[in-house]
Scaffold this active site. Structure first.
Site, PDB file in Angstrom:
ATOM      1  N   ASP A  60       0.857  -1.194   0.000  1.00  0.00           N
ATOM      2  CA  ASP A  60       0.000   0.000   0.000  1.00  0.00           C
ATOM      3  C   ASP A  60       0.889   1.239   0.000  1.00  0.00           C
ATOM      4  O   ASP A  60       1.655   1.448   0.940  1.00  0.00           O
ATOM      5  CB  ASP A  60      -0.884  -0.047   1.256  1.00  0.00           C
ATOM      6  CG  ASP A  60      -1.679   1.230   1.435  1.00  0.00           C
ATOM      7  OD1 ASP A  60      -1.852   1.969   0.447  1.00  0.00           O
ATOM      8  OD2 ASP A  60      -2.135   1.482   2.577  1.00  0.00           O
ATOM      9  N   ASP A 107      -4.010   3.901   2.787  1.00  0.00           N
ATOM     10  CA  ASP A 107      -5.448   3.651   2.999  1.00  0.00           C
ATOM     11  C   ASP A 107      -5.731   2.206   3.422  1.00  0.00           C
ATOM     12  O   ASP A 107      -6.884   1.795   3.523  1.00  0.00           O
ATOM     13  CB  ASP A 107      -6.270   4.035   1.747  1.00  0.00           C
ATOM     14  CG  ASP A 107      -5.940   3.146   0.546  1.00  0.00           C
ATOM     15  OD1 ASP A 107      -5.059   2.271   0.665  1.00  0.00           O
ATOM     16  OD2 ASP A 107      -6.573   3.337  -0.511  1.00  0.00           O
ATOM     17  N   ASP A 158      -5.235 -10.431 -15.524  1.00  0.00           N
ATOM     18  CA  ASP A 158      -6.300 -11.376 -15.233  1.00  0.00           C
ATOM     19  C   ASP A 158      -7.483 -10.997 -16.109  1.00  0.00           C
ATOM     20  O   ASP A 158      -7.920  -9.839 -16.104  1.00  0.00           O
ATOM     21  CB  ASP A 158      -6.685 -11.274 -13.741  1.00  0.00           C
ATOM     22  CG  ASP A 158      -7.050 -12.615 -13.141  1.00  0.00           C
ATOM     23  OD1 ASP A 158      -7.827 -13.330 -13.778  1.00  0.00           O
ATOM     24  OD2 ASP A 158      -6.560 -12.934 -12.039  1.00  0.00           O
ATOM     25  N   ASP A 207      -9.657 -16.196 -16.073  1.00  0.00           N
ATOM     26  CA  ASP A 207     -10.455 -16.666 -14.944  1.00  0.00           C
ATOM     27  C   ASP A 207     -11.556 -17.633 -15.412  1.00  0.00           C
ATOM     28  O   ASP A 207     -12.267 -17.328 -16.385  1.00  0.00           O
ATOM     29  CB  ASP A 207     -11.096 -15.437 -14.272  1.00  0.00           C
ATOM     30  CG  ASP A 207     -11.767 -15.759 -12.957  1.00  0.00           C
ATOM     31  OD1 ASP A 207     -11.063 -16.175 -12.031  1.00  0.00           O
ATOM     32  OD2 ASP A 207     -13.005 -15.577 -12.863  1.00  0.00           O
ATOM     33  N   GLU A 254      -7.670 -20.729 -16.591  1.00  0.00           N
ATOM     34  CA  GLU A 254      -8.074 -21.430 -15.370  1.00  0.00           C
ATOM     35  C   GLU A 254      -9.191 -22.386 -15.763  1.00  0.00           C
ATOM     36  O   GLU A 254     -10.246 -21.947 -16.235  1.00  0.00           O
ATOM     37  CB  GLU A 254      -8.566 -20.438 -14.316  1.00  0.00           C
ATOM     38  CG  GLU A 254      -8.764 -21.117 -12.983  1.00  0.00           C
ATOM     39  CD  GLU A 254      -9.599 -20.308 -12.007  1.00  0.00           C
ATOM     40  OE1 GLU A 254      -9.398 -20.456 -10.808  1.00  0.00           O
ATOM     41  OE2 GLU A 254     -10.464 -19.542 -12.459  1.00  0.00           O
ATOM     42  N   HIS A 281      -4.283 -17.207  -4.979  1.00  0.00           N
ATOM     43  CA  HIS A 281      -5.163 -16.400  -4.115  1.00  0.00           C
ATOM     44  C   HIS A 281      -6.428 -17.142  -3.698  1.00  0.00           C
ATOM     45  O   HIS A 281      -7.218 -16.611  -2.916  1.00  0.00           O
ATOM     46  CB  HIS A 281      -5.529 -15.113  -4.843  1.00  0.00           C
ATOM     47  CG  HIS A 281      -6.372 -15.389  -6.063  1.00  0.00           C
ATOM     48  ND1 HIS A 281      -5.884 -16.101  -7.149  1.00  0.00           N
ATOM     49  CD2 HIS A 281      -7.657 -15.081  -6.360  1.00  0.00           C
ATOM     50  CE1 HIS A 281      -6.838 -16.216  -8.047  1.00  0.00           C
ATOM     51  NE2 HIS A 281      -7.927 -15.612  -7.597  1.00  0.00           N
ATOM     52  N   ASP A 282      -6.661 -18.328  -4.230  1.00  0.00           N
ATOM     53  CA  ASP A 282      -7.849 -19.108  -3.880  1.00  0.00           C
ATOM     54  C   ASP A 282      -7.537 -20.297  -2.984  1.00  0.00           C
ATOM     55  O   ASP A 282      -8.433 -21.067  -2.643  1.00  0.00           O
ATOM     56  CB  ASP A 282      -8.500 -19.676  -5.161  1.00  0.00           C
ATOM     57  CG  ASP A 282      -9.098 -18.602  -6.036  1.00  0.00           C
ATOM     58  OD1 ASP A 282      -9.585 -17.590  -5.500  1.00  0.00           O
ATOM     59  OD2 ASP A 282      -9.072 -18.767  -7.269  1.00  0.00           O
TER      60      ASP A 282
HETATM   61  C1  GLO Z   1     -11.155 -18.774  -9.167  1.00  0.00           C
HETATM   62  C2  GLO Z   1     -10.967 -17.318  -9.223  1.00  0.00           C
HETATM   63  C3  GLO Z   1     -11.656 -16.719  -8.046  1.00  0.00           C
HETATM   64  C4  GLO Z   1     -12.838 -15.890  -8.376  1.00  0.00           C
HETATM   65  C5  GLO Z   1     -13.836 -16.575  -9.259  1.00  0.00           C
HETATM   66  C6  GLO Z   1     -14.867 -15.623  -9.745  1.00  0.00           C
HETATM   67  O1  GLO Z   1     -11.948 -19.537  -9.423  1.00  0.00           O
HETATM   68  O2  GLO Z   1      -9.620 -17.090  -9.301  1.00  0.00           O
HETATM   69  O3  GLO Z   1     -10.811 -15.966  -7.224  1.00  0.00           O
HETATM   70  O4  GLO Z   1     -13.474 -15.638  -7.182  1.00  0.00           O
HETATM   71  O5  GLO Z   1     -13.253 -17.153 -10.359  1.00  0.00           O
HETATM   72  O6  GLO Z   1     -14.347 -14.731 -10.651  1.00  0.00           O
END
Ligand code: GLO
Length: 552
Positions: A20, A24, A97, A198, A254, A327-328
Site C-alpha cells: 500500500d 489507505d 487477469d 479466470d 483457469e 489467491h484461492d
Molecule cells: C477462481 C478465481 C476466483 C474468483 C472466481 C470468480 O476460481 O480465481 O478468485 O473468485 O473465479 O471470478
C-alpha cells in the site's frame, strides 16, 4: 514465435494485499511499482496481476464493472502505465487477469440488460423463466445459495455461477464475444504480455440447463453442465484468431474440472487455443463431505499420483502450469509442508524444489517465496472472503456442519489464508501499510519477512532465487522429459528429468522422519544442483530433505 513462457517463472500478485503506497490500508499499483526491484532481484520473468479493473469489490475485483478503467482503490490508468513501463524496463512482463465468464452487476451491460426484455443488451446475459414459481433449475452458486437470482422487474431469473453480483455473460451471443475480443485487443495494444483467464472453462453452458446432482449441501452441482461445455473450444479458437495470434503474449486458462484429454485441446501444442491451463486435481483431493471444506491431510500417494499423471500425459502434447497455491488456496507450506517453527523453512524449500524441478511453467504466489503461512484466523469477524463467510453460514445454519468444525475448515482452507498482507519487514503492519490493513496481518511477520530473508543467505527467499536462476542455466529443467521414480513410496516424492544425454534426479521427503532412500547411491559424481540440507547422507533423506542432482 519463441515460446518464452516455457522458460519463464511467473509471480502472482494479489494487488489488494501486496503493498500500500498511500496509507489507505489497501495495496495499490504504486505499491507494486515500488517493489519491482524486489521482483527483479528474485529473478521472476512475468507478473500475473490479479484484477485491477474498476469493481465494486464484491469478490475483490473478480466482479468487474469497467474493463478499461482502473479500480480507484488501486490508483489510476497513469499509475498502471507507469507500472507497466517500469516492469518492462526491468525485463519483467505483465500478464493481466481476464475475467469474462461474468461481469459485475454494476457493469453498464448488465444495468441495461436488466432494464427490459427487449433491451439491446438483454441477451448479453443468461436470462431464464422460472419453473413452477421457482428457479429454472437446482444449481448452486460457487459462493453459496442458488445460482439464479430473481428479477422482479421482468419476472425472470439470471444466472450467476458465482455471487449474485457476478452475472454470467452469454457467450453464445456473437456481440458479447466481439466486445470481449475488442477489449482484449485494447489491452494488447497497450503492450501487456498476456492473459490469465479466470474460470475460462465455464463460458459455454449446456443449453438444456438440467438439474445437477445434490451431493452435499442444499443445491445441485452445476459442474458437469457449465465446465468444458459444448462450444468452449470453438470460442477460444475464435479468440485466438481474433486476438491472441496477433500478439507475442502468453495465455493460461483457469480450467476447473478439466480432464487431461480436454487440456490437450485447450493447451495443445497444435490446437491453437491457449498456451497452458491451470488444472486443480492436486488441490482438490481429499474429503469432500462439506463441499470443498476439509481439514484433513491428503496422503502423499494421492498427491503424487495426481501430479505425475499430468506430467506424463501432457508430454509433447501440451504444457503444464505448476503451482502449489494462489489467491484461492491456503498457503503451500501450511497445507503440504509443515509450518511449525522447526520445519517451516526446510519444508517450504522442499516444496519449491519438488515443483520447480517438474516440467512446466512454475507459478509463485506472493509470499510463497518467503514461506508465508496460513493466517489461522479464529474469529469469523477476521475473515473478509465472500466464499468463506457465506459457506460458514450456509453450512452451519442448515445443520450440515458444526460451528467449530466449520471454523477449523476455514483455518485450513479459506482463501483469506493467502490474502493476508505481504510481509515486507518488521515495521508496523509488516511494512505493508501505514494505515489500517483491510485484512489482518499474520502475527508471525516479525520472524517471516522479506527484508530479513533477503539478508539471510540460507533463507527460503534465497532458495527460490537459486531455483529460478538454475532454470535459466539448465535447459534440461525446461525441456527434459519427466519420468516418475519410487511410485510406491509413502513418504518420498521422486522423479527424474531426461534431456540430451543428461539427467536430473530429484527426491523430496514429505515427512518429518528420516527416510531410507537409495536413489543417489552411485551418483556421487553427479553435480548437486540444489538441496535444503548442507550435506546429503547417502542412503537416507533427512526430515523434509530435498535434493536435485545433475548427471551427465
Ligand atoms: C477462481 C478465481 C476466483 C474468483 C472466481 C470468480 O476460481 O480465481 O478468485 O473468485 O473465479 O471470478
Amino acid at each position: 514465435m519463441k515460446q518464452w513462457w516455457k522458460e519463464s517463472v511467473v509471480y502472482q500478485i494479489y494487488p489488494r494485499s501486496f503493498a500500500d503506497s498511500n496509507g489507505d490500508g489497501i495495496g495499490d499499483l504504486n505499491g507494486i511499482t515500488e517493489h519491482l526491484d524486489y521482483l527483479q532481484d528474485l529473478g521472476v520473468d512475468v507478473i500475473w496481476l490479479s484484477p485491477v479493473y474498476q469493481s465494486p469489490n464484491d469478490d475483490n475485483g473478480y466482479d468487474i464493472s469497467d474493463y478499461q478503467a482502473i479500480m480507484s482503490d488501486f490508483g489510476t490508468m497513469e499509475d498502471y502505465d507507469r507500472m507497466l513501463s517500469e516492469a518492462h524496463k526491468r525485463g519483467i512482463k505483465i500478464v493481466m487477469d481476464l475475467v469474462v465468464n461474468h461481469t459485475s452487476d454494476e457493469h453498464q451491460w448488465f444495468v441495461e440488460s436488466k432494464k427490459s426484455k427487449d433491451n439491446q443488451y438483454r441477451d448479453y446475459y443468461i436470462w431464464k423463466e422460472g419453473k413452477n414459481g421457482k428457479e429454472p433449475n437446482n444449481w448452486g452458486g460457487c459462493f453459496g445459495g442458488s445460482a439464479w437470482e430473481y428479477d422482479k422487474e421482468t419476472d425472470m431469473y439470471f444466472l450467476h455461477c458465482f455471487s449474485k453480483k457476478q452475472p454470467d455473460l452469454n457467450w453464445e451471443n456473437p456481440q458479447v464475444r466481439k466486445e470481449v475480443f475488442d477489449m482484449m485487443s485494447w489491452w494488447c495494444e497497450k503492450g501487456i504480455d498476456g492473459f490469465r483467464m479466470d474460470v475460462i472453462s465455464m463460458i459455454s453452458k449446456d443449453p438444456a440447463f438440467p438439474d445437477g446432482e445434490v451431493r452435499n449441501g442444499l443445491y445441485g452441482d452445476n459442474g458437469p453442465f457449465v465446465c468444458n461445455g459444448p462450444h468452449v473450444h470453438e470460442y477460444l479458437r475464435e479468440m485466438n484468431q481474433e486476438v491472441l495470434s496477433k500478439y507475442d503474449i502468453m495465455t493460461v486458462g483457469e480450467a476447473a474440472g478439466v480432464t487431461i484429454e480436454e487440456a490437450k485441446k485447450y493447451a495443445g501444442e497444435t490446437t491453437g487455443e491457449l498456451n497452458m491451463v491451470f488444472q486443480f486435481e492436486h488441490v482438490e483431493l481429499g474429503d469432500h463431505r462439506i463441499g470443498k471444506w476439509s481439514a484433513k491431510e491428503v496422503p502423499l500417494k494421492d498427491l503424487r499420483e495426481a501430479m505425475n499423471r499430468w506430467q506424463i500425459n501432457l508430454e509433447g502434447k501440451a504444457w503444464n502450469s505448476l503451482f502449489w497455491d494462489n489467491h484461492d488456496q491456503p498457503r503451500a507450506v501450511s497445507r503440504f509442508g509443515d509450518d511449525s517453527p522447526m520445519y517451516r523453512e526446510v519444508s517450504a524449500k522442499m516444496l519449491a524444489t519438488c515443483l520447480h524441478m517438474m516440467k512446466g511453467t512454475p507459478y509463485i504466489y506472493q509470499g510463497e517465496e518467503l514461506g508465508m503461512t496460513n493466517a489461522y484466523f479464529s474469529k469469523l469477524e477476521d475473515y473478509r472472503d465472500i466464499e468463506s463467510i457465506n459457506a460458514y453460514h450456509e453450512y452451519t445454519e442448515n445443520g450440515l456442519a458444526g460451528k467449530e468444525e466449520m471454523m477449523n475448515c476455514l483455518k485450513e482452507i479459506s482463501r483469506d489464508n493467502a490474502r493476508t498482507p505481504m510481509q515486507w519487514n518488521t515495521k508496523e503492519n509488516a511494512g505493508f501499510t501505514t494505515g489500517t490493513p483491510w485484512i489482518k496481518v499474520n502475527k508471525n511477520y516479525l520472524e517471516i519477512n522479506a527484508e530479513a530473508e533477503m539478508a539471510e543467505k540460507d533463507s527460503v527467499y534465497n532458495y527460490y532465487k537459486k531455483l529460478i536462476r538454475l532454470r535459466k542455466e539448465n535447459e534440461i529443467m525446461v525441456h527434459g522429459r519427466f519420468n516418475p521414480l519410487l511410485e510406491e513410496d509413502d513418504h518420498i516424492y521422486a522423479y527424474e528429468r531426461l534431456w540430451e544425454g543428461e539427467k536430473i534426479v530429484v527426491a523430496c521427503n514429505f515427512t518429518k522422519e528420516v527416510q531410507a532412500c537409495d536413489l543417489f547411491r552411485g551418483l556421487e559424481d553427479g553435480k548437486e544442483l540444489i538441496s535444503n540440507y548442507k550435506e546429503h547422507k547417502t542412503g537416507v533423506l533427512q526430515p523434509y530433505e530435498a535434493i536435485a542432482v545433475l548427471c551427465k
